[in-house]
Design a protein around this motif. Structure first.
Motif, PDB file in Angstrom:
ATOM      1  N   ILE A 172      12.618   2.186 -11.031  1.00 49.74           N
ATOM      2  CA  ILE A 172      12.061   2.824  -9.825  1.00 49.74           C
ATOM      3  C   ILE A 172      12.306   1.988  -8.571  1.00 49.74           C
ATOM      4  CG2 ILE A 172       9.953   3.666  -8.761  1.00 49.74           C
ATOM      5  CD1 ILE A 172       9.026   4.423 -11.578  1.00 49.74           C
ATOM      6  N   ILE A 173      12.000   0.693  -8.622  1.00 46.75           N
ATOM      7  CA  ILE A 173      12.176  -0.115  -7.401  1.00 46.75           C
ATOM      8  C   ILE A 173      13.630  -0.136  -6.941  1.00 46.75           C
ATOM      9  CG2 ILE A 173      12.001  -2.451  -6.433  1.00 46.75           C
ATOM     10  CD1 ILE A 173       9.350  -2.743  -7.793  1.00 46.75           C
ATOM     11  N   PRO A 174      14.604  -0.407  -7.828  1.00 47.28           N
ATOM     12  CA  PRO A 174      15.988  -0.398  -7.330  1.00 47.28           C
ATOM     13  C   PRO A 174      16.388   0.945  -6.733  1.00 47.28           C
ATOM     14  CG  PRO A 174      15.897  -1.378  -9.514  1.00 47.28           C
ATOM     15  CD  PRO A 174      14.538  -0.825  -9.235  1.00 47.28           C
ATOM     16  N   LEU A 175      15.930   2.039  -7.336  1.00 46.52           N
ATOM     17  CA  LEU A 175      16.325   3.353  -6.820  1.00 46.52           C
ATOM     18  C   LEU A 175      15.552   3.728  -5.558  1.00 46.52           C
ATOM     19  CD1 LEU A 175      16.789   5.346 -10.142  1.00 46.52           C
ATOM     20  CD2 LEU A 175      18.557   4.590  -8.556  1.00 46.52           C
ATOM     21  N   SER A 176      14.425   3.059  -5.286  1.00 43.94           N
ATOM     22  CA  SER A 176      13.639   3.371  -4.084  1.00 43.94           C
ATOM     23  C   SER A 176      14.036   2.498  -2.896  1.00 43.94           C
ATOM     24  CB  SER A 176      12.147   3.153  -4.337  1.00 43.94           C
ATOM     25  OG  SER A 176      11.722   3.846  -5.458  1.00 43.94           O
TER      26      SER A 176
ATOM     27  N   ILE B 206       0.834  -1.206   0.000  1.00 41.36           N
ATOM     28  CA  ILE B 206       0.000   0.000   0.000  1.00 41.36           C
ATOM     29  C   ILE B 206       0.868   1.256   0.000  1.00 41.36           C
ATOM     30  CG2 ILE B 206      -1.768   1.275   1.271  1.00 41.36           C
ATOM     31  CD1 ILE B 206      -2.748  -1.339   2.388  1.00 41.36           C
ATOM     32  N   GLY B 207       1.892   1.260   0.860  1.00 43.51           N
ATOM     33  CA  GLY B 207       2.750   2.439   1.005  1.00 43.51           C
ATOM     34  C   GLY B 207       3.465   2.751  -0.297  1.00 43.51           C
ATOM     35  N   PHE B 208       3.970   1.694  -0.949  1.00 44.04           N
ATOM     36  CA  PHE B 208       4.686   1.908  -2.210  1.00 44.04           C
ATOM     37  C   PHE B 208       3.750   2.479  -3.270  1.00 44.04           C
ATOM     38  CE2 PHE B 208       6.438   0.778  -6.299  1.00 44.04           C
ATOM     39  CZ  PHE B 208       7.792   1.051  -6.134  1.00 44.04           C
ATOM     40  N   THR B 209       2.531   1.920  -3.319  1.00 43.92           N
ATOM     41  CA  THR B 209       1.565   2.386  -4.307  1.00 43.92           C
ATOM     42  C   THR B 209       1.217   3.853  -4.082  1.00 43.92           C
ATOM     43  OG1 THR B 209       0.669   0.168  -4.149  1.00 43.92           O
ATOM     44  CG2 THR B 209      -0.593   1.743  -5.426  1.00 43.92           C
ATOM     45  N   ILE B 210       0.971   4.209  -2.825  1.00 43.64           N
ATOM     46  CA  ILE B 210       0.617   5.604  -2.532  1.00 43.64           C
ATOM     47  C   ILE B 210       1.773   6.533  -2.907  1.00 43.64           C
ATOM     48  CG2 ILE B 210       0.066   7.246  -0.702  1.00 43.64           C
ATOM     49  CD1 ILE B 210      -1.393   4.987   0.734  1.00 43.64           C
TER      50      ILE B 210
ATOM     51  N   LEU C 281       1.714   5.016   6.952  1.00 44.01           N
ATOM     52  CA  LEU C 281       2.372   6.314   6.803  1.00 44.01           C
ATOM     53  C   LEU C 281       3.893   6.187   6.900  1.00 44.01           C
ATOM     54  CD1 LEU C 281       2.001   9.398   6.572  1.00 44.01           C
ATOM     55  CD2 LEU C 281       2.116   9.463   9.048  1.00 44.01           C
ATOM     56  N   PHE C 282       4.352   5.315   7.799  1.00 49.55           N
ATOM     57  CA  PHE C 282       5.796   5.173   8.005  1.00 49.55           C
ATOM     58  C   PHE C 282       6.473   4.546   6.786  1.00 49.55           C
ATOM     59  CE2 PHE C 282       4.242   5.536  12.318  1.00 49.55           C
ATOM     60  CZ  PHE C 282       5.108   6.484  12.822  1.00 49.55           C
ATOM     61  N   MET C 283       5.686   3.894   5.927  1.00 48.30           N
ATOM     62  CA  MET C 283       6.213   3.403   4.657  1.00 48.30           C
ATOM     63  C   MET C 283       6.164   4.505   3.618  1.00 48.30           C
ATOM     64  SD  MET C 283       7.360   0.403   4.133  1.00 48.30           S
ATOM     65  CE  MET C 283       7.373  -1.275   4.726  1.00 48.30           C
ATOM     66  N   VAL C 284       5.025   5.229   3.605  1.00 49.35           N
ATOM     67  CA  VAL C 284       4.826   6.242   2.568  1.00 49.35           C
ATOM     68  C   VAL C 284       5.927   7.298   2.621  1.00 49.35           C
ATOM     69  CG1 VAL C 284       3.295   8.043   1.724  1.00 49.35           C
ATOM     70  CG2 VAL C 284       2.336   5.885   2.528  1.00 49.35           C
ATOM     71  N   VAL C 285       6.206   7.808   3.810  1.00 46.92           N
ATOM     72  CA  VAL C 285       7.113   8.956   3.924  1.00 46.92           C
ATOM     73  C   VAL C 285       8.498   8.676   3.331  1.00 46.92           C
ATOM     74  CG1 VAL C 285       8.233  10.563   5.500  1.00 46.92           C
ATOM     75  CG2 VAL C 285       5.854   9.902   5.860  1.00 46.92           C
ATOM     76  N   PRO C 286       9.243   7.654   3.799  1.00 46.99           N
ATOM     77  CA  PRO C 286      10.581   7.462   3.237  1.00 46.99           C
ATOM     78  C   PRO C 286      10.577   7.054   1.765  1.00 46.99           C
ATOM     79  CG  PRO C 286      10.089   5.774   4.877  1.00 46.99           C
ATOM     80  CD  PRO C 286       8.956   6.718   4.891  1.00 46.99           C
ATOM     81  N   ILE C 287       9.581   6.266   1.347  1.00 46.32           N
ATOM     82  CA  ILE C 287       9.567   5.845  -0.059  1.00 46.32           C
ATOM     83  C   ILE C 287       9.275   7.051  -0.958  1.00 46.32           C
ATOM     84  CG2 ILE C 287       8.443   4.359  -1.772  1.00 46.32           C
ATOM     85  CD1 ILE C 287       7.915   2.350   0.411  1.00 46.32           C
ATOM     86  N   PHE C 288       8.302   7.851  -0.533  1.00 45.19           N
ATOM     87  CA  PHE C 288       7.970   9.076  -1.273  1.00 45.19           C
ATOM     88  C   PHE C 288       9.213   9.949  -1.394  1.00 45.19           C
ATOM     89  CE2 PHE C 288       6.226  13.514  -0.930  1.00 45.19           C
ATOM     90  CZ  PHE C 288       5.726  13.588  -2.215  1.00 45.19           C
ATOM     91  N   ASN C 289       9.932  10.070  -0.288  1.00 44.64           N
ATOM     92  CA  ASN C 289      11.131  10.898  -0.243  1.00 44.64           C
ATOM     93  C   ASN C 289      12.183  10.429  -1.252  1.00 44.64           C
ATOM     94  OD1 ASN C 289      12.779  12.928   0.795  1.00 44.64           O
ATOM     95  ND2 ASN C 289      13.830  11.430   2.100  1.00 44.64           N
TER      96      ASN C 289
END
Lengths: 283, 421
Positions: free
Chosen positions: A202-206, A82-86, A166-174
């Motif tokens: 995208i995945i390797p760089l995230s 979910i976090g990655f998708t968001i 949220l704790f997934m969304v923030v660093p991945i978004f960043n």
């Protein structure tokens, strides 16, 4: 030169002092207390392994540790997807920064209420007479209300996901925001499909963001006790609840031993994850 | 310098009150000094009401600081940190655990004005001359010690009391009559498969195990020699029966705090569960029907009282006796009775309650007007009768008292397994 050296020591000193006082010392104290003995009211310094022997010899403790790891695994997998998708949506599909920030703030909504309020507010949604059950029954999909929606391992996982995505969304978004858009254009020019861009660029760089998010989620889920207690209606126990039960019964040494084992297992898990991705190099 | 004026005199009305006040031997305490006294009271939440502290300041002049903790934390504090409190507001079973540590001092009953009016339950264990004493830690068994400094409990009234009783009640199961639709008469109903997924029990080991015992005995599964002091074998069997029920999905949830029990009941998630009297009131205040169902096997009862720290002496000790005498003089009693608890000295509480309130809460009579909770909400309308009836009906049917067992540590471990299973 010497002066600069002294300055950097002085600059580092306050933080070092704070960490030693409030992190290192308490942990050492917990380790020390875990070897003490206790009876009904008092506990006294000692050096013996009874607390650990009881912990490792108890089938209940093994089961509870197993459940804690299982919860952490499930919640990690779900929040990751979910976090990655968001984050992906926010970073690559929302065009303007204004909207990115507005939508990003929306993801913090679960933190606007207290634990108690959240616990109560799930009842009208998931309860026997709750919205979900009424809708399903109204639509003729089920005849009897689903019991497992609330006070079950399902509801505990749901609450964790709700809280910690949220704790997934923030660093991945960043990390995604820092991906050079020209790399994606280059991949597209090279003939890559959307899916190939996702998996090869995208995945390797995230990865660093994914790793940081995973550490947050796993550490939070494994150390929790309040959410598990409330959302399972006290019917499930995780390691945090074992510790809080012990403390309630004045068995501090045994609580300390459980805490030490939990700390070590969380550190090992995170250590293993860091072996997979070197965060510092990737950042 | 003027002597302290007991404002209680201004508040108590009527002849009986005047008699009580003149019988009270006024100690030589100077008003100025006593105003500086601060008594620190640590206790369980049941009786820690801010209204009481405010009234103490108003009536007696000194300051009462209250700390509310859960039973386990109070026990720990009373046993290990005697300097951190002056007054321990604890239950009798906690007293049994704590007294041997020597951290509390015995109280001289000759200094207690209303001693003679304290309910028999706390003096010789008999509510009425022909009552049978229930199992468990009955208050009178730990209510007296041989003398000052003694750590052995006395079997009879020795003149030295451990705790001055303040508050007590008879607990039973709470039910939702509208969702059950038939009479409930036995503790065994808690494990009736009819209520699969709709039952709950409280997750506080020392009290939960007693509710379990009431159920197992009612089902005819186990005959206990003393429910308040089980053997390891009895503990295994009791927890075993409930473990099976849990695995079969009998329980919707367990509750640990008061508000959880209210939510479970009010939302209809649970239709039968262990409950405490004020929780019933809270459910009713939401307009949801809820009954504190009297059961044929009797009640599980508990009692609390206030004890004095061993370190208390001089002026603060005099102030503490003042406080105790004030506590038993009626205002607090009336306040607690309106919450559904009982006061240890019912007679004096009567002076602070209306005739209708007294009739409803104590005598089990039908209310003639609205019954209002201390918070101001109407909880019962005219014609309503208290569940279980009068004081004598309810307290006369106590099957066992909350207690502490010899095998407490073992029981607690088993309880943890039950929760984790």
């Amino acid at each position: 030169m010497r002066r600069a050296n002294l300055n950097s020591w002085l600059l580092a000193a306050p933080l070092t002092g704070v960490l030693v006082m409030f992190l290192i010392l308490p942990i050492l104290l917990i380790v020390a207390v875990s070897f003490w003995t206790a009876d009904a009211f008092t506990f006294r310094p000692d050096f013996q392994f009874d607390n650990y022997r009881y912990l490792f010899g108890s089938a209940v403790a093994w089961k509870v540790f197993g459940l804690t790891f299982m919860m952490a695994g499930i919640v990690w997998a779900v929040t990751l997807v979910i976090g990655f998708t968001i984050a992906f949506f926010l970073a690559f599909h929302v065009r303007t920064q204004k909207w990115q920030m507005a939508l990003f703030l929306l993801t913090t909504i679960p933190f606007w209420t207290s634990n108690i309020i959240r616990m109560i507010s799930w009842i009208p949604l998931l309860g026997k007479n709750g919205l979900v059950n009424q809708t399903l029954m109204g639509a003729g999909i089920i005849d009897e209300p689903l019991q497992w929606l609330l006070y079950s391992s399902f509801s505990v996982c749901l609450a964790f996901v709700h809280l910690y995505t949220l704790f997934m969304v923030v660093p991945i978004f960043n990390t995604m925001m820092r991906i050079d858009k020209s790399l994606i254009e280059a991949a597209r020019d090279g003939g890559a499909s959307g899916f190939q861009i996702l998996t090869n660029v995208i995945i390797p760089l995230s990865k660093p963001g994914i790793m940081i998010g995973s550490i947050f989620v796993i550490a939070l889920v494994m150390s929790d006790f309040v959410t598990t207690r409330f959302m399972s209606g006290s019917q499930l126990a995780n390691v945090g609840r074992l510790i809080s039960n012990d403390i309630g019964l004045l068995q501090y040494p045994s609580a300390a031993a459980t805490a030490v084992v939990l700390l070590i297992s969380v550190l090992l898990t995170i250590g293993a994850m860091l072996r997979l991705v070197d965060i510092r190099k990737e950042l | 310098m003027s002597k302290m004026r007991y404002s209680r005199r201004n508040i108590l009305k009527g002849g009986a009150a005047a008699v009580a006040a003149s019988a009270f031997p006024a100690p030589m305490i100077w008003a100025q000094d006593i105003k500086n006294v601060v008594l620190r009271q640590a206790g369980t939440g049941v009786s820690a009401f801010n209204e009481v502290a405010a009234k103490v300041k108003e009536d007696l002049g000194f300051t009462l600081e209250m700390t509310a903790l859960d039973s386990d934390a109070v026990t720990q504090r009373a046993a290990t940190q005697p300097d951190s409190y002056d007054i321990a507001d604890i239950e009798y079973w906690i007293c049994k655990k704590v007294w041997p540590t020597g951290n509390l001092q015995a109280m001289d009953i000759s200094k207690i004005t209303n001693y003679d009016k304290i309910a028999g339950t706390f003096r010789d264990g008999k509510l009425t001359p022909d009552s049978v004493i229930a199992q468990g830690t009955a208050p009178h068994t730990v209510g007296f010690v041989e003398g000052p400094g003694s750590t052995t409990f006395s079997t009879q009234d020795s003149g030295w009391m451990t705790l001055i009783p303040t508050i007590y009640n008879a607990d039973t199961l709470g039910i939702r009559p509208d969702l059950i639709g038939r009479p409930i008469e036995s503790w065994a109903e808690l494990l009736n498969p009819e209520f699969k997924g709709k039952a709950s029990i409280l997750d506080i080991s020392s009290i939960g195990i007693m509710d379990m015992a009431m159920v197992c005995e009612a089902m005819g599964e186990i005959q206990y020699a003393d429910k308040g002091n089980m053997t390891t074998d009895e503990i295994d069997k009791t927890i075993g029966i409930f473990m099976e029920a849990k695995k079969a999905g009998q329980f919707r949830a367990f509750w640990k705090s008061f508000d959880e029990s209210v939510n479970l009941m009010a939302s209809g998630e649970v239709v039968i569960q262990s409950m405490w009297s004020p929780a019933i009131t809270a459910v009713k205040a939401q307009g949801v029907p809820c009954v504190y169902q009297p059961l044929k096997e009797g009640y599980r009862s508990w009692g609390g009282g206030i004890g004095l720290s061993a370190g208390l002496s001089g002026l603060p000790l005099d102030a503490a006796y003042e406080y105790i005498n004030w506590y038993l003089s009626g205002w607090v009693g009336g306040f607690l009775m309106r919450q559904g608890y009982y006061s240890a000295v019912p007679e004096t509480s009567k002076l602070f309650m209306s005739e209708d309130e007294w009739g409803f809460w104590y005598e089990g009579k039908a209310a003639t007007g609205d019954i209002v909770s201390p918070g101001g909400t109407v909880i019962e309308q005219a014609g309503a009768v208290r569940d279980g009836g009068s004081f004598l009906d309810r307290m006369g049917k106590v099957a066992c008292w909350n207690s502490v067992m010899d095998e407490n540590q073992y029981m607690v471990r088993k309880w943890n397994e039950f929760v984790a299973a």
